[in-house]
Design a protein around this motif. Structure first.
Motif, PDB file in Angstrom:
ATOM      1  N   THR A  47      -0.237   5.039   2.962  1.00 47.57           N
ATOM      2  CA  THR A  47       0.840   5.771   2.339  1.00 47.57           C
ATOM      3  C   THR A  47       0.001   6.268   1.034  1.00 47.57           C
ATOM      4  OG1 THR A  47       1.633   3.942   1.276  1.00 47.57           O
ATOM      5  CG2 THR A  47       2.590   4.638   3.066  1.00 47.57           C
ATOM      6  N   GLY A  48       0.739   7.451   0.622  1.00 49.68           N
ATOM      7  CA  GLY A  48       0.073   8.029  -0.578  1.00 49.68           C
ATOM      8  C   GLY A  48      -0.853   9.103  -0.635  1.00 49.68           C
ATOM      9  N   ALA A  54      -6.997   5.695  -3.478  1.00 54.92           N
ATOM     10  CA  ALA A  54      -6.929   4.985  -2.109  1.00 54.92           C
ATOM     11  C   ALA A  54      -8.173   4.363  -1.714  1.00 54.92           C
ATOM     12  CB  ALA A  54      -6.452   5.868  -1.047  1.00 54.92           C
ATOM     13  N   GLU A  55      -9.406   5.107  -1.964  1.00 54.96           N
ATOM     14  CA  GLU A  55     -10.605   4.593  -1.367  1.00 54.96           C
ATOM     15  C   GLU A  55     -11.167   3.415  -2.455  1.00 54.96           C
ATOM     16  OE1 GLU A  55     -13.750   7.664  -1.294  1.00 54.96           O
ATOM     17  OE2 GLU A  55     -15.319   6.201  -0.481  1.00 54.96           O
ATOM     18  N   ALA A  56     -10.836   3.401  -3.680  1.00 58.67           N
ATOM     19  CA  ALA A  56     -11.032   2.245  -4.431  1.00 58.67           C
ATOM     20  C   ALA A  56     -10.335   1.020  -3.910  1.00 58.67           C
ATOM     21  CB  ALA A  56     -10.785   2.313  -5.802  1.00 58.67           C
ATOM     22  N   ARG A  57      -9.235   1.312  -3.502  1.00 56.79           N
ATOM     23  CA  ARG A  57      -8.204  -0.129  -3.080  1.00 56.79           C
ATOM     24  C   ARG A  57      -8.966  -0.229  -1.553  1.00 56.79           C
ATOM     25  NH1 ARG A  57      -3.849  -2.748  -4.745  1.00 56.79           N
ATOM     26  NH2 ARG A  57      -2.689  -2.427  -3.021  1.00 56.79           N
ATOM     27  N   VAL A  58      -9.514   0.755  -0.681  1.00 57.79           N
ATOM     28  CA  VAL A  58     -10.306   0.235   0.722  1.00 57.79           C
ATOM     29  C   VAL A  58     -11.475  -0.287   0.303  1.00 57.79           C
ATOM     30  CG1 VAL A  58     -11.124   1.347   2.671  1.00 57.79           C
ATOM     31  CG2 VAL A  58      -9.106   2.329   1.624  1.00 57.79           C
ATOM     32  N   VAL A  59     -12.105  -0.298  -0.816  1.00 54.94           N
ATOM     33  CA  VAL A  59     -13.385  -0.771  -1.011  1.00 54.94           C
ATOM     34  C   VAL A  59     -12.744  -2.491  -1.170  1.00 54.94           C
ATOM     35  CG1 VAL A  59     -15.150  -1.322  -2.944  1.00 54.94           C
ATOM     36  CG2 VAL A  59     -14.648   1.002  -1.983  1.00 54.94           C
TER      37      VAL A  59
ATOM     38  N   ASN B  26      -1.657  -6.437   4.384  1.00 58.54           N
ATOM     39  CA  ASN B  26      -0.404  -6.502   3.676  1.00 58.54           C
ATOM     40  C   ASN B  26       0.023  -7.728   2.822  1.00 58.54           C
ATOM     41  OD1 ASN B  26       1.663  -4.720   6.214  1.00 58.54           O
ATOM     42  ND2 ASN B  26       0.307  -3.877   4.794  1.00 58.54           N
ATOM     43  N   ASP B  27      -0.533  -8.792   3.502  1.00 56.39           N
ATOM     44  CA  ASP B  27      -0.173 -10.018   2.908  1.00 56.39           C
ATOM     45  C   ASP B  27      -0.861 -10.257   1.737  1.00 56.39           C
ATOM     46  OD1 ASP B  27       1.725 -10.761   4.937  1.00 56.39           O
ATOM     47  OD2 ASP B  27       0.177 -11.909   5.876  1.00 56.39           O
ATOM     48  N   LEU B  28      -2.170  -9.556   1.893  1.00 54.18           N
ATOM     49  CA  LEU B  28      -3.287  -9.655   0.503  1.00 54.18           C
ATOM     50  C   LEU B  28      -2.685  -8.678  -0.474  1.00 54.18           C
ATOM     51  CD1 LEU B  28      -6.580  -9.812   2.487  1.00 54.18           C
ATOM     52  CD2 LEU B  28      -5.637 -11.509   0.743  1.00 54.18           C
ATOM     53  N   GLY B  29      -1.728  -8.219  -0.407  1.00 51.70           N
ATOM     54  CA  GLY B  29      -1.008  -7.192  -1.187  1.00 51.70           C
ATOM     55  C   GLY B  29      -1.274  -5.922  -1.461  1.00 51.70           C
ATOM     56  N   GLY B  31      -0.167  -3.192   0.267  1.00 48.46           N
ATOM     57  CA  GLY B  31       1.323  -2.656   1.103  1.00 48.46           C
ATOM     58  C   GLY B  31       1.074  -1.153   1.441  1.00 48.46           C
ATOM     59  N   GLU B  32       0.436  -0.502   0.982  1.00 45.36           N
ATOM     60  CA  GLU B  32       0.034   0.717   1.236  1.00 45.36           C
ATOM     61  C   GLU B  32      -0.478   0.935   2.785  1.00 45.36           C
ATOM     62  OE1 GLU B  32      -1.888  -0.838  -0.644  1.00 45.36           O
ATOM     63  OE2 GLU B  32      -3.705   0.225  -1.168  1.00 45.36           O
ATOM     64  N   VAL B  33      -0.776   0.053   3.285  1.00 45.41           N
ATOM     65  CA  VAL B  33      -1.488  -0.098   4.796  1.00 45.41           C
ATOM     66  C   VAL B  33      -0.184  -0.157   5.843  1.00 45.41           C
ATOM     67  CG1 VAL B  33      -2.826  -1.131   6.637  1.00 45.41           C
ATOM     68  CG2 VAL B  33      -3.598  -1.228   4.112  1.00 45.41           C
TER      69      VAL B  33
END
Lengths: 81, 81
Positions: A47-48, A54-59, B26-29, B31-33
């Motif tokens: 989402t988003g 988002a890429e930083a989160r995927v890292v 999701n469990d690791l926080g 939630g955007e996945v």
């Protein structure tokens, strides 16, 4: 938004799966196969709409779960669609 | 010459690995996945320099070994390097 995560073994790490694939292909008559490497590709629906954030989160996801960074490298492709 | 073979499940085929990845993230926080799909990427080193002929052979390799065409799709990228 989508993220494509490519995870593969670091150079020099033994790849028994890759070797088995190459040998099996040779046995099937595909002598042109010199070597094979097998990796994972993980497609995430997110989402988003902020690609950079988002890429930083995927890292973070790669570092925590998707890749074993001791023996694996990873590469991320972000897609806005 | 290199061939990159991307193998993934056909739409509609249950992907327990992908579901587990999404739920774990999701469990690791994270939630955007919303969802995750996991596939394989196989990198083949091939002798020869005729890309077209080589691609036809790689299709054969996929049909015979690299992909289970009942439940999987595959995509091939040829690289001259």
């Amino acid at each position: 938004m989508k993220a494509l995560v490519y995870v593969g073994l670091k150079p020099g790490v033994l790849d028994p799966q890759g070797r088995t694939i190459a040998r099996s292909l040779n046995d099937l008559g595909f002598g042109e196969v010199e070597s094979a490497l097998q990796g994972k590709v993980i497609e995430l629906d997110l989402t988003g709409d902020d690609l950079t954030a988002a890429e930083a989160r995927v890292v973070e996801m790669c570092e925590k779960l998707l890749a074993n960074t001791v023996i694996e490298n990873y590469r991320i492709e972000m897609r806005a669609e």
